[in-house]
Design a protein around this motif. Structure first.
Motif, PDB file in Angstrom:
ATOM      1  N   UNK A 195      -0.988  10.889  -5.841  1.00 44.87           N
ATOM      2  CA  UNK A 195      -2.027  11.809  -6.292  1.00 44.87           C
ATOM      3  C   UNK A 195      -3.335  11.603  -5.528  1.00 44.87           C
ATOM      4  N   UNK A 196      -3.399  10.587  -4.676  1.00 47.39           N
ATOM      5  CA  UNK A 196      -4.564  10.328  -3.847  1.00 47.39           C
ATOM      6  C   UNK A 196      -4.326  10.864  -2.436  1.00 47.39           C
ATOM      7  N   UNK A 197      -5.419  11.117  -1.696  1.00 43.40           N
ATOM      8  CA  UNK A 197      -5.266  11.604  -0.323  1.00 43.40           C
ATOM      9  C   UNK A 197      -4.512  10.596   0.532  1.00 43.40           C
ATOM     10  N   UNK A 198      -4.846   9.322   0.391  1.00 44.63           N
ATOM     11  CA  UNK A 198      -4.147   8.268   1.136  1.00 44.63           C
ATOM     12  C   UNK A 198      -4.365   6.953   0.407  1.00 44.63           C
ATOM     13  N   UNK A 199      -3.342   6.519  -0.323  1.00 46.21           N
ATOM     14  CA  UNK A 199      -3.484   5.293  -1.107  1.00 46.21           C
ATOM     15  C   UNK A 199      -3.773   4.087  -0.224  1.00 46.21           C
ATOM     16  N   UNK A 200      -3.373   4.131   1.040  1.00 45.09           N
ATOM     17  CA  UNK A 200      -3.628   3.018   1.954  1.00 45.09           C
ATOM     18  C   UNK A 200      -5.118   2.823   2.217  1.00 45.09           C
ATOM     19  N   UNK A 201      -5.934   3.817   1.886  1.00 45.96           N
ATOM     20  CA  UNK A 201      -7.374   3.694   2.072  1.00 45.96           C
ATOM     21  C   UNK A 201      -8.054   3.051   0.869  1.00 45.96           C
ATOM     22  N   UNK A 202      -7.312   2.836  -0.211  1.00 46.35           N
ATOM     23  CA  UNK A 202      -7.867   2.082  -1.332  1.00 46.35           C
ATOM     24  C   UNK A 202      -7.851   0.601  -0.976  1.00 46.35           C
ATOM     25  N   UNK A 203      -8.585  -0.205  -1.725  1.00 46.53           N
ATOM     26  CA  UNK A 203      -8.601  -1.643  -1.464  1.00 46.53           C
ATOM     27  C   UNK A 203      -7.210  -2.241  -1.629  1.00 46.53           C
ATOM     28  N   UNK A 204      -6.517  -1.805  -2.670  1.00 47.62           N
ATOM     29  CA  UNK A 204      -5.180  -2.331  -2.941  1.00 47.62           C
ATOM     30  C   UNK A 204      -4.177  -1.894  -1.871  1.00 47.62           C
ATOM     31  N   UNK A 205      -4.194  -0.604  -1.546  1.00 52.37           N
ATOM     32  CA  UNK A 205      -3.269  -0.103  -0.543  1.00 52.37           C
ATOM     33  C   UNK A 205      -3.513  -0.682   0.832  1.00 52.37           C
ATOM     34  N   UNK A 206      -4.784  -0.872   1.178  1.00 55.40           N
ATOM     35  CA  UNK A 206      -5.120  -1.454   2.470  1.00 55.40           C
ATOM     36  C   UNK A 206      -4.692  -2.904   2.570  1.00 55.40           C
ATOM     37  N   UNK A 207      -4.903  -3.660   1.480  1.00 57.37           N
ATOM     38  CA  UNK A 207      -4.487  -5.066   1.478  1.00 57.37           C
ATOM     39  C   UNK A 207      -2.977  -5.169   1.624  1.00 57.37           C
ATOM     40  N   UNK A 208      -2.263  -4.311   0.929  1.00 56.77           N
ATOM     41  CA  UNK A 208      -0.803  -4.362   0.983  1.00 56.77           C
ATOM     42  C   UNK A 208      -0.296  -4.024   2.383  1.00 56.77           C
ATOM     43  N   UNK A 209      -0.876  -2.998   3.004  1.00 52.58           N
ATOM     44  CA  UNK A 209      -0.449  -2.601   4.347  1.00 52.58           C
ATOM     45  C   UNK A 209      -0.650  -3.736   5.348  1.00 52.58           C
ATOM     46  N   UNK A 210      -1.687  -4.520   5.154  1.00 50.95           N
ATOM     47  CA  UNK A 210      -1.991  -5.607   6.088  1.00 50.95           C
ATOM     48  C   UNK A 210      -1.186  -6.868   5.806  1.00 50.95           C
ATOM     49  N   UNK A 211      -0.877  -7.123   4.549  1.00 52.14           N
ATOM     50  CA  UNK A 211      -0.339  -8.434   4.176  1.00 52.14           C
ATOM     51  C   UNK A 211       1.088  -8.461   3.646  1.00 52.14           C
ATOM     52  N   UNK A 212       1.654  -7.324   3.283  1.00 52.96           N
ATOM     53  CA  UNK A 212       2.956  -7.336   2.605  1.00 52.96           C
ATOM     54  C   UNK A 212       4.032  -8.046   3.423  1.00 52.96           C
ATOM     55  N   UNK A 213       4.035  -7.883   4.737  1.00 53.95           N
ATOM     56  CA  UNK A 213       5.081  -8.485   5.563  1.00 53.95           C
ATOM     57  C   UNK A 213       5.107 -10.005   5.445  1.00 53.95           C
ATOM     58  N   UNK A 214       3.954 -10.599   5.161  1.00 55.90           N
ATOM     59  CA  UNK A 214       3.887 -12.059   5.033  1.00 55.90           C
ATOM     60  C   UNK A 214       4.737 -12.553   3.859  1.00 55.90           C
ATOM     61  N   UNK A 215       5.033 -11.669   2.926  1.00 53.79           N
ATOM     62  CA  UNK A 215       5.794 -12.027   1.729  1.00 53.79           C
ATOM     63  C   UNK A 215       7.188 -11.395   1.733  1.00 53.79           C
ATOM     64  N   UNK A 216       7.590 -10.842   2.886  1.00 54.71           N
ATOM     65  CA  UNK A 216       8.941 -10.311   3.022  1.00 54.71           C
ATOM     66  C   UNK A 216       9.088  -8.840   2.738  1.00 54.71           C
ATOM     67  N   UNK A 217       7.971  -8.113   2.555  1.00 53.56           N
ATOM     68  CA  UNK A 217       8.017  -6.692   2.233  1.00 53.56           C
ATOM     69  C   UNK A 217       7.497  -5.848   3.396  1.00 53.56           C
ATOM     70  N   UNK A 218       8.122  -4.705   3.611  1.00 47.91           N
ATOM     71  CA  UNK A 218       7.718  -3.794   4.678  1.00 47.91           C
ATOM     72  C   UNK A 218       7.552  -2.381   4.138  1.00 47.91           C
ATOM     73  N   UNK A 219       6.547  -1.666   4.666  1.00 46.43           N
ATOM     74  CA  UNK A 219       6.392  -0.255   4.339  1.00 46.43           C
ATOM     75  C   UNK A 219       7.523   0.508   5.027  1.00 46.43           C
ATOM     76  N   UNK A 220       8.360   1.153   4.262  1.00 48.47           N
ATOM     77  CA  UNK A 220       9.525   1.825   4.831  1.00 48.47           C
ATOM     78  C   UNK A 220       9.174   3.090   5.596  1.00 48.47           C
ATOM     79  N   UNK A 221       8.116   3.788   5.143  1.00 52.80           N
ATOM     80  CA  UNK A 221       7.827   5.116   5.682  1.00 52.80           C
ATOM     81  C   UNK A 221       6.363   5.205   6.108  1.00 52.80           C
TER      82      UNK A 221
END
Length: 227
Positions: A151-177
């Motif tokens: 429902x947001x224009x780009x969740x990756x631009x939120x603090x939470x979405x941006x942190x996840x995009x930068x750090x998720x791989x360190x914990x074994x997770x990848x953005x699929x799309x």
């Protein structure tokens, strides 16, 4: 059906290709380059059997999220570290979606078709059997207390979405799309959808600069070339 039998059926056909095939809609057996179910390639063409259920499902509450929907235990263990690391920086998530059975995905997809029409729904929702959520290793997250991320224009631009995009791989997770990769991933940009593949694999994919779908296809090619 026993997981070992399902894996045997899924790995019958491995075709060497230099790159992922063009996005198409089919119902071929999902492939895995390693023989491990967590590395199964599931996309618009390759699917899981309706009876596929991942092993060791446990609630994400075990990872510190206030929700009882499940993921596989190994994914939840790494998710717990991710949630704790984010919280240490004042970043908090809520679960939008976790494991989905074949039957549940059937209802999800039908709902999006009714809302968006089939053509648009195919870009944003998987047909039953073709969803990474059925693997029990994919989840959708949103900002704690926030709306659905789409429902947001780009969740990756939120603090939470941006942190996840930068750090998720360190914990074994990848953005699929990821953004701008629809022709390769076959789905529209979804900055809230992450798939757990384990920390070593996630680090390798991150270093490669490839999408997960591309990386898995490269591994399939390498496996097929071995004598």
């Amino acid at each position: 059906m026993r997981l070992s039998i399902v894996l045997g059926l899924l790995t019958l056909f491995v075709t060497a290709v230099a790159a992922p095939p063009p996005c198409e809609y089919a119902d071929l057996p999902a492939l895995t380059p390693s023989g491990e179910w967590r590395h199964l390639l599931v996309d618009t063409a390759y699917r899981l059997p309706a009876q596929f259920v991942p092993p060791d499902l446990v609630p994400v509450r075990n990872a510190g999220l206030a929700d009882d929907r499940p993921l596989t235990a190994a994914a939840v263990a790494d998710l717990a570290d991710l949630v704790a690391a984010a919280a240490a920086e004042g970043i908090h998530f809520e679960l939008q979606s976790a494991y989905r059975s074949f039957d549940y995905q059937q209802r999800v997809f039908a709902g999006w078709v009714e809302t968006l029409g089939r053509e648009r729904a195919l870009l944003t929702s998987a047909r039953p059997g073709h969803s990474e959520h059925q693997l029990g290793t994919a989840l959708d997250l949103r900002s704690a207390g926030g709306p659905a991320p789409w429902d947001l224009d780009d969740w990756a631009e939120t603090r939470e979405g941006g942190w996840l995009a930068e750090n998720a791989w360190r914990f074994g997770f990848l953005m699929s799309y990821p953004e701008g990769e629809t022709e390769v991933t076959c789905y529209a940009y979804e900055p809230w959808h992450y798939r757990w593949v384990g920390r070593p694999t996630a680090a390798a994919v991150e270093a490669s600069g490839l999408t997960l779908r591309e990386w898995l296809w490269e591994r399939l090619e390498e496996a097929d070339e071995k004598p």
